[in-house]
Design a protein around this motif. Structure first.
Motif, PDB file in Angstrom:
ATOM      1  N   VAL A  23      63.511  90.379  38.797  1.00  0.00           N
ATOM      2  CA  VAL A  23      63.495  88.920  38.620  1.00  0.00           C
ATOM      3  C   VAL A  23      62.151  88.344  39.041  1.00  0.00           C
ATOM      4  O   VAL A  23      61.603  87.451  38.386  1.00  0.00           O
ATOM      5  N   LEU A  24      61.585  88.864  40.107  1.00  0.00           N
ATOM      6  CA  LEU A  24      60.288  88.362  40.563  1.00  0.00           C
ATOM      7  C   LEU A  24      59.148  88.757  39.624  1.00  0.00           C
ATOM      8  O   LEU A  24      58.117  88.066  39.574  1.00  0.00           O
ATOM      9  N   MET A  25      59.308  89.827  38.864  1.00  0.00           N
ATOM     10  CA  MET A  25      58.267  90.264  37.935  1.00  0.00           C
ATOM     11  C   MET A  25      58.241  89.431  36.661  1.00  0.00           C
ATOM     12  O   MET A  25      57.238  89.425  35.947  1.00  0.00           O
ATOM     13  N   GLN A  26      59.321  88.727  36.359  1.00  0.00           N
ATOM     14  CA  GLN A  26      59.398  87.977  35.108  1.00  0.00           C
ATOM     15  C   GLN A  26      58.550  86.713  35.169  1.00  0.00           C
ATOM     16  O   GLN A  26      58.347  86.128  36.222  1.00  0.00           O
ATOM     17  N   GLU A  27      58.086  86.311  33.985  1.00  0.00           N
ATOM     18  CA  GLU A  27      57.317  85.080  33.873  1.00  0.00           C
ATOM     19  C   GLU A  27      58.274  83.904  33.802  1.00  0.00           C
ATOM     20  O   GLU A  27      59.434  84.050  33.449  1.00  0.00           O
ATOM     21  N   GLY A  28      57.758  82.728  34.081  1.00  0.00           N
ATOM     22  CA  GLY A  28      58.564  81.526  33.991  1.00  0.00           C
ATOM     23  C   GLY A  28      58.877  81.169  32.549  1.00  0.00           C
ATOM     24  O   GLY A  28      58.211  81.603  31.617  1.00  0.00           O
ATOM     25  N   LYS A  29      59.890  80.352  32.352  1.00  0.00           N
ATOM     26  CA  LYS A  29      60.287  79.955  31.002  1.00  0.00           C
ATOM     27  C   LYS A  29      59.507  78.758  30.487  1.00  0.00           C
ATOM     28  O   LYS A  29      59.625  78.389  29.339  1.00  0.00           O
ATOM     29  N   SER A  30      58.693  78.152  31.313  1.00  0.00           N
ATOM     30  CA  SER A  30      57.933  76.991  30.849  1.00  0.00           C
ATOM     31  C   SER A  30      56.864  77.448  29.868  1.00  0.00           C
ATOM     32  O   SER A  30      56.181  78.438  30.067  1.00  0.00           O
ATOM     33  N   ALA A  31      56.719  76.713  28.804  1.00  0.00           N
ATOM     34  CA  ALA A  31      55.771  77.094  27.766  1.00  0.00           C
ATOM     35  C   ALA A  31      54.344  76.700  28.129  1.00  0.00           C
ATOM     36  O   ALA A  31      53.396  77.237  27.588  1.00  0.00           O
ATOM     37  N   GLY A  32      54.189  75.776  29.032  1.00  0.00           N
ATOM     38  CA  GLY A  32      52.858  75.357  29.433  1.00  0.00           C
ATOM     39  C   GLY A  32      52.149  74.604  28.326  1.00  0.00           C
ATOM     40  O   GLY A  32      52.754  73.952  27.490  1.00  0.00           O
ATOM     41  N   LEU A  33      50.829  74.711  28.285  1.00  0.00           N
ATOM     42  CA  LEU A  33      50.040  74.001  27.285  1.00  0.00           C
ATOM     43  C   LEU A  33      50.093  74.674  25.924  1.00  0.00           C
ATOM     44  O   LEU A  33      49.696  74.082  24.924  1.00  0.00           O
ATOM     45  N   GLY A  34      50.599  75.892  25.857  1.00  0.00           N
ATOM     46  CA  GLY A  34      50.667  76.595  24.583  1.00  0.00           C
ATOM     47  C   GLY A  34      51.621  75.948  23.605  1.00  0.00           C
ATOM     48  O   GLY A  34      51.458  76.064  22.394  1.00  0.00           O
ATOM     49  N   SER A  35      52.620  75.252  24.104  1.00  0.00           N
ATOM     50  CA  SER A  35      53.583  74.625  23.196  1.00  0.00           C
ATOM     51  C   SER A  35      52.987  73.413  22.481  1.00  0.00           C
ATOM     52  O   SER A  35      53.455  73.028  21.419  1.00  0.00           O
ATOM     53  N   ILE A  36      51.952  72.833  23.048  1.00  0.00           N
ATOM     54  CA  ILE A  36      51.319  71.676  22.410  1.00  0.00           C
ATOM     55  C   ILE A  36      50.605  72.093  21.133  1.00  0.00           C
ATOM     56  O   ILE A  36      50.718  71.448  20.100  1.00  0.00           O
ATOM     57  N   SER A  37      49.907  73.206  21.180  1.00  0.00           N
ATOM     58  CA  SER A  37      49.136  73.643  20.012  1.00  0.00           C
ATOM     59  C   SER A  37      49.945  74.518  19.074  1.00  0.00           C
ATOM     60  O   SER A  37      49.431  74.963  18.059  1.00  0.00           O
ATOM     61  N   GLY A  38      51.185  74.790  19.387  1.00  0.00           N
ATOM     62  CA  GLY A  38      52.022  75.598  18.507  1.00  0.00           C
ATOM     63  C   GLY A  38      51.819  77.082  18.663  1.00  0.00           C
ATOM     64  O   GLY A  38      52.130  77.861  17.782  1.00  0.00           O
ATOM     65  N   SER A  51      58.543  93.395  23.823  1.00  0.00           N
ATOM     66  CA  SER A  51      57.469  93.494  24.804  1.00  0.00           C
ATOM     67  C   SER A  51      58.017  93.879  26.171  1.00  0.00           C
ATOM     68  O   SER A  51      59.205  94.118  26.348  1.00  0.00           O
ATOM     69  N   MET A  52      57.138  93.920  27.128  1.00  0.00           N
ATOM     70  CA  MET A  52      57.532  94.223  28.505  1.00  0.00           C
ATOM     71  C   MET A  52      58.462  93.141  29.047  1.00  0.00           C
ATOM     72  O   MET A  52      59.410  93.430  29.771  1.00  0.00           O
ATOM     73  N   GLU A  53      58.218  91.899  28.664  1.00  0.00           N
ATOM     74  CA  GLU A  53      59.067  90.793  29.108  1.00  0.00           C
ATOM     75  C   GLU A  53      60.485  90.951  28.568  1.00  0.00           C
ATOM     76  O   GLU A  53      61.457  90.695  29.267  1.00  0.00           O
ATOM     77  N   GLY A  54      60.596  91.396  27.330  1.00  0.00           N
ATOM     78  CA  GLY A  54      61.916  91.643  26.748  1.00  0.00           C
ATOM     79  C   GLY A  54      62.652  92.759  27.462  1.00  0.00           C
ATOM     80  O   GLY A  54      63.860  92.693  27.673  1.00  0.00           O
ATOM     81  N   ALA A  55      61.916  93.798  27.844  1.00  0.00           N
ATOM     82  CA  ALA A  55      62.526  94.907  28.587  1.00  0.00           C
ATOM     83  C   ALA A  55      62.994  94.447  29.968  1.00  0.00           C
ATOM     84  O   ALA A  55      64.049  94.876  30.443  1.00  0.00           O
ATOM     85  N   LEU A  56      62.229  93.566  30.591  1.00  0.00           N
ATOM     86  CA  LEU A  56      62.635  93.044  31.895  1.00  0.00           C
ATOM     87  C   LEU A  56      63.897  92.195  31.785  1.00  0.00           C
ATOM     88  O   LEU A  56      64.762  92.245  32.660  1.00  0.00           O
ATOM     89  N   VAL A  57      64.024  91.441  30.718  1.00  0.00           N
ATOM     90  CA  VAL A  57      65.214  90.616  30.512  1.00  0.00           C
ATOM     91  C   VAL A  57      66.437  91.506  30.315  1.00  0.00           C
ATOM     92  O   VAL A  57      67.503  91.262  30.889  1.00  0.00           O
ATOM     93  N   LYS A  58      66.295  92.561  29.523  1.00  0.00           N
ATOM     94  CA  LYS A  58      67.407  93.489  29.304  1.00  0.00           C
ATOM     95  C   LYS A  58      67.792  94.206  30.587  1.00  0.00           C
ATOM     96  O   LYS A  58      68.977  94.378  30.884  1.00  0.00           O
ATOM     97  N   ALA A  59      66.805  94.618  31.371  1.00  0.00           N
ATOM     98  CA  ALA A  59      67.090  95.292  32.638  1.00  0.00           C
ATOM     99  C   ALA A  59      67.772  94.343  33.619  1.00  0.00           C
ATOM    100  O   ALA A  59      68.655  94.751  34.376  1.00  0.00           O
ATOM    101  N   THR A  60      67.387  93.080  33.597  1.00  0.00           N
ATOM    102  CA  THR A  60      68.017  92.089  34.469  1.00  0.00           C
ATOM    103  C   THR A  60      69.488  91.937  34.125  1.00  0.00           C
ATOM    104  O   THR A  60      70.346  91.896  35.015  1.00  0.00           O
TER     105      THR A  60
END
Length: 78
Positions: A23-38, A51-60
């Protein structure tokens, strides 16, 4: 029976530590400034499950189910 209970408690502790670390290795769900530019519609945003993030979600999810199941089993008086 005491040996089985001891083994289950050790597995429960290992799952607890593993769940905390993942859980501590996962990134936050906030999109940040990237959501503004699409930027969320890029290749990375569409293939996040592979990706690695997807694997962490499945392991969680897997460890959370194991944590709940073991907590129920250890709470039984057998």
């Amino acid at each position: 029976m005491e040996t089985l209970r001891l083994v289950l408690q050790i597995v429960f502790i290992l799952i607890s530590v593993g769940l905390t670390v993942i859980v501590l290795m996962q990134e936050g769900k906030s999109a940040g400034l990237g959501s503004i530019s699409g930027i969320s519609d890029t290749y990375w945003g569409k293939n996040k499950g592979r990706s690695m993030e997807g694997a962490l979600v499945k392991a969680t999810k897997f460890l959370a189910v194991g944590f709940i199941a073991l907590s129920i089993v250890l709470n039984l008086n057998f």
